[in-house]
Write a protein that holds these residues in place. Structure first.
Motif, mmCIF file in Angstrom:
data_model
loop_
_atom_site.group_PDB
_atom_site.id
_atom_site.type_symbol
_atom_site.label_atom_id
_atom_site.label_comp_id
_atom_site.label_asym_id
_atom_site.label_seq_id
_atom_site.Cartn_x
_atom_site.Cartn_y
_atom_site.Cartn_z
ATOM 1 N N VAL A 110 49.804 30.862 30.007
ATOM 2 C CA VAL A 110 50.400 32.140 29.864
ATOM 3 C C VAL A 110 51.781 31.653 29.133
ATOM 4 O O VAL A 110 52.603 31.011 29.535
ATOM 5 C CB VAL A 110 50.830 32.973 31.166
ATOM 6 C CG1 VAL A 110 51.578 34.070 30.666
ATOM 7 C CG2 VAL A 110 49.767 33.593 31.760
ATOM 8 N N VAL A 111 51.835 32.131 27.833
ATOM 9 C CA VAL A 111 53.081 31.923 26.691
ATOM 10 C C VAL A 111 53.859 32.984 26.895
ATOM 11 O O VAL A 111 53.423 34.119 26.685
ATOM 12 C CB VAL A 111 52.737 31.190 25.649
ATOM 13 C CG1 VAL A 111 53.762 30.605 24.700
ATOM 14 C CG2 VAL A 111 51.290 30.063 25.838
ATOM 15 N N LYS A 112 55.169 32.683 26.999
ATOM 16 C CA LYS A 112 56.219 33.806 27.086
ATOM 17 C C LYS A 112 57.083 33.676 25.751
ATOM 18 O O LYS A 112 57.474 32.503 25.240
ATOM 19 C CB LYS A 112 56.979 33.973 28.320
ATOM 20 C CG LYS A 112 56.316 34.072 29.619
ATOM 21 C CD LYS A 112 56.963 34.052 30.894
ATOM 22 C CE LYS A 112 56.378 34.407 32.042
ATOM 23 N NZ LYS A 112 57.086 34.494 33.140
ATOM 24 N N GLY A 113 57.632 34.735 25.256
ATOM 25 C CA GLY A 113 58.334 34.944 24.066
ATOM 26 C C GLY A 113 58.601 36.383 23.301
ATOM 27 O O GLY A 113 57.834 37.098 23.727
ATOM 28 N N PRO A 114 59.318 36.247 22.414
ATOM 29 C CA PRO A 114 59.466 37.492 21.680
ATOM 30 C C PRO A 114 58.232 38.052 20.849
ATOM 31 O O PRO A 114 57.382 37.011 20.553
ATOM 32 C CB PRO A 114 60.869 37.565 20.881
ATOM 33 C CG PRO A 114 60.975 35.839 20.733
ATOM 34 C CD PRO A 114 60.288 35.362 21.943
ATOM 35 N N LYS A 115 58.176 39.123 20.516
ATOM 36 C CA LYS A 115 57.187 39.681 19.607
ATOM 37 C C LYS A 115 57.158 38.714 18.148
ATOM 38 O O LYS A 115 56.303 38.545 17.686
ATOM 39 C CB LYS A 115 57.058 41.105 19.437
ATOM 40 C CG LYS A 115 56.662 41.873 20.655
ATOM 41 C CD LYS A 115 56.479 43.567 20.216
ATOM 42 C CE LYS A 115 57.573 44.170 19.954
ATOM 43 N NZ LYS A 115 57.497 45.617 19.717
ATOM 44 N N SER A 116 58.424 38.809 17.810
ATOM 45 C CA SER A 116 58.702 38.021 16.566
ATOM 46 C C SER A 116 58.117 36.849 16.519
ATOM 47 O O SER A 116 57.598 36.315 15.364
ATOM 48 C CB SER A 116 60.163 37.994 16.119
ATOM 49 O OG SER A 116 60.912 37.495 17.105
ATOM 50 N N SER A 117 58.169 36.177 17.433
ATOM 51 C CA SER A 117 57.628 34.675 17.447
ATOM 52 C C SER A 117 56.041 34.628 17.525
ATOM 53 O O SER A 117 55.465 33.729 16.764
ATOM 54 C CB SER A 117 58.018 34.000 18.856
ATOM 55 O OG SER A 117 57.549 32.616 18.797
ATOM 56 N N LEU A 118 55.484 35.554 18.069
ATOM 57 C CA LEU A 118 54.131 35.673 18.284
ATOM 58 C C LEU A 118 53.540 35.934 16.741
ATOM 59 O O LEU A 118 52.321 35.557 16.191
ATOM 60 C CB LEU A 118 53.750 36.730 19.238
ATOM 61 C CG LEU A 118 52.080 36.949 19.181
ATOM 62 C CD1 LEU A 118 51.397 35.736 19.621
ATOM 63 C CD2 LEU A 118 51.767 38.198 20.201
#
Length: 513
Positions: free
Chosen positions: A420-428
């Protein structure tokens, strides 16, 4: 020439010790155990000849005593004392041999003992008790000391017997002996404890031979017949000359037995192939072993006789085996090669040069000295067959079966992270979908060629390649903080493996922050 100050019989004993050491260093075959039996036969035959020769010398001494009286009569009395002491001790050693080989019957057809079965030495266990001697061992030590004392008393202080007394003390020195680790062991323990029954019998036969040799020296000293002694068979040695100095298990051991006499007065004028010791006339070989396999050695002695030069060539062979620097350890249930990668292998035959070894299997290629690479194809198994040509021209073969397994399924990644990787939509949106092989020992390149993207509450998007496309970004724009984006059905290929797809790749989840 080649013996220095060692007696011929001592050289035979030294040869036996070399065989003992070789036997303990290797996993010996039954043929080597039989070799001890053959050596024992030679010793017993030599002892029988020595007994006849000694009887003849004693008869000659009696004749001299009858004819010349005087000193010969005195010497004859001493000789008969020596005969009685020697016969008693010789017989006692024979009883020890009988104990060592108890329970083994002579084959009525061959007249030989079952040498191959005589690889245990438990019949003489009562000689020992822990690190010391048992009652029987103490008895043996006492009998040896009695023999030495009786012989010294019989010979007295006459100078002509001094060498014989020194020889007795040397041959039956019961001092503790340092083993290969530098630890002192009791005399009997060092020479007999744990040895095969037939080896013990052979050693005891050498004791009997030493007794006969001492008798011979005393009789000769009494007769004053140095020339006769020099020509006597007691001064000859039965020398085993094998065709080479190392053999494979099951290979025929070939060679010859010759009679040799060592005489420090016989010195060559020159020698090639060895270094001549001008003091003793011994030719000593000192060289560096060559490549693995059978090697030859040779040279020539040159003697001058009656003003003429006489050449005498010598030759021999020895076998060089690789110096052990690692153990061969294998997990039999883990004989596996993987499809799609280069599997390194080391293949060799002990004692055979690499250029005489060949290996074959589907997908196997040689990459260096003893090094191979396996690229398995279809199927579930592959057999590697190996052959090696030995020095005698015979071919040894072996083979091993390896299971073929596919590369295990990888795990999907986002930004190189799994799970499970977490981060902002912009990074994805700008991230690359990848894959990793977890706990796999081969370096491989992986390409993601497709995947599915699923946002909670939104339709699944099927993507070609390893980047989010416009449709993915459109679906992703409707996601909010805390939503999870699942990247699944990841299609992964090996770099350079064509269209071959790896097994199902585990999904990766991206949680929007």
């Amino acid at each position: 020439m080649a013996g220095g100050k060692l007696t011929p019989r001592q050289k035979m004993v030294n040869l036996m010790y070399l065989v003992f050491i070789a036997m303990l260093a290797m996993n010996v075959s039954k043929e080597v155990i039989s070799g001890f039996g053959l050596m024992n036969e030679k010793f017993e035959s030599s002892n029988a000849s020595a007994m006849e020769s000694n009887a003849s010398l004693l008869t000659s001494l009696d004749q001299k005593a009858a004819e010349a009286k005087g000193e010969f009569a005195i010497a004859a009395v001493t000789a008969h004392k020596v005969e009685a002491i020697s016969k008693d001790f010789y017989s006692y050693i024979g009883s020890l041999k009988a104990q060592a080989i108890e329970g083994f019957e002579v084959d009525p057809e061959t007249g030989k003992l079952p040498y191959e079965a005589m690889d245990k030495g438990d019949k003489i266990d009562n000689w020992f008790a822990g690190d010391g001697y048992g009652p029987k061992g103490n008895e043996i030590v006492a009998r040896i000391e009695k023999y030495k004392a009786d012989m010294k008393a019989a010979l007295g202080n006459e100078k002509k017997y001094a060498l014989a007394i020194a020889e007795i003390n040397k041959k039956f020195d019961l001092s503790d002996v340092k083993n290969k680790d530098g630890v002192k062991e009791k005399y009997l323990s060092y020479h007999f404890k744990g040895f095969p029954a037939i080896a013990t019998a052979a050693k005891l036969s050498t004791w009997q031979g030493d007794v006969e040799k001492v008798q011979s020296d005393i009789y000769s000293a009494a007769l004053g017949r140095a020339a006769v002694a020099a020509a006597s068979y007691n001064n000859y040695e039965a020398i085993v000359v094998l065709d080479k100095n190392a053999y494979f298990q099951g290979e025929a051991v070939t060679g010859k037995v010759v009679l040799g006499r060592y005489d420090e007065n016989t010195k060559p004028s020159s020698v090639t192939g060895a270094k001549l010791d001008p003091a003793t006339g011994q030719a000593k070989i000192n060289l560096t072993a060559g490549g693995v396999g059978e090697q030859s050695i040779g040279g020539q002695f040159t003697f001058v006789e009656d003003g003429k030069t006489i050449p005498l060539k010598f030759s021999g062979k020895y076998v060089v085996v690789p110096r052990p620097n690692s153990a061969t350890i294998s997990a039999d249930k883990m004989n596996v090669v993987y499809r799609g990668v280069v599997n390194p292998m080391s293949i060799s035959f002990a004692g055979i040069a690499d250029n005489a070894v060949s290996a074959s299997a589907p997908g196997l290629t040689k990459s260096g000295n003893g090094k191979y690479e396996m690229r398995p194809g279809a199927g579930t198994e592959v057999t590697v067959s190996v052959s090696g040509k030995m020095a005698d021209g015979k071919v040894a073969t072996d083979k091993k079966v390896f299971r073929i397994k596919g590369i295990p399924g990888p795990t999907g990644t986002i930004r190189g992270e799994m799970g499970v990787v977490k981060g902002p939509k912009s990074s994805l949106e700008i991230s690359t979908v990848g894959a990793k092989l977890v706990d796999f020992d081969f370096e491989v390149g992986l390409d993601v060629v497709g995947f599915n993207l699923k946002v909670t509450g939104q339709p699944t998007v099927v993507v070609s390649g390893n980047k989010l496309n416009a449709q993915c970004k459109s679906v992703l724009s409707k996601a909010t903080r805390g939503d999870q984006v699942t990247i699944s059905e990841i299609k992964t290929k090996l770099v350079g493996a064509g269209s071959y797809l790896l097994p199902r790749t585990a999904p990766v989840i991206y949680e929007i922050q």
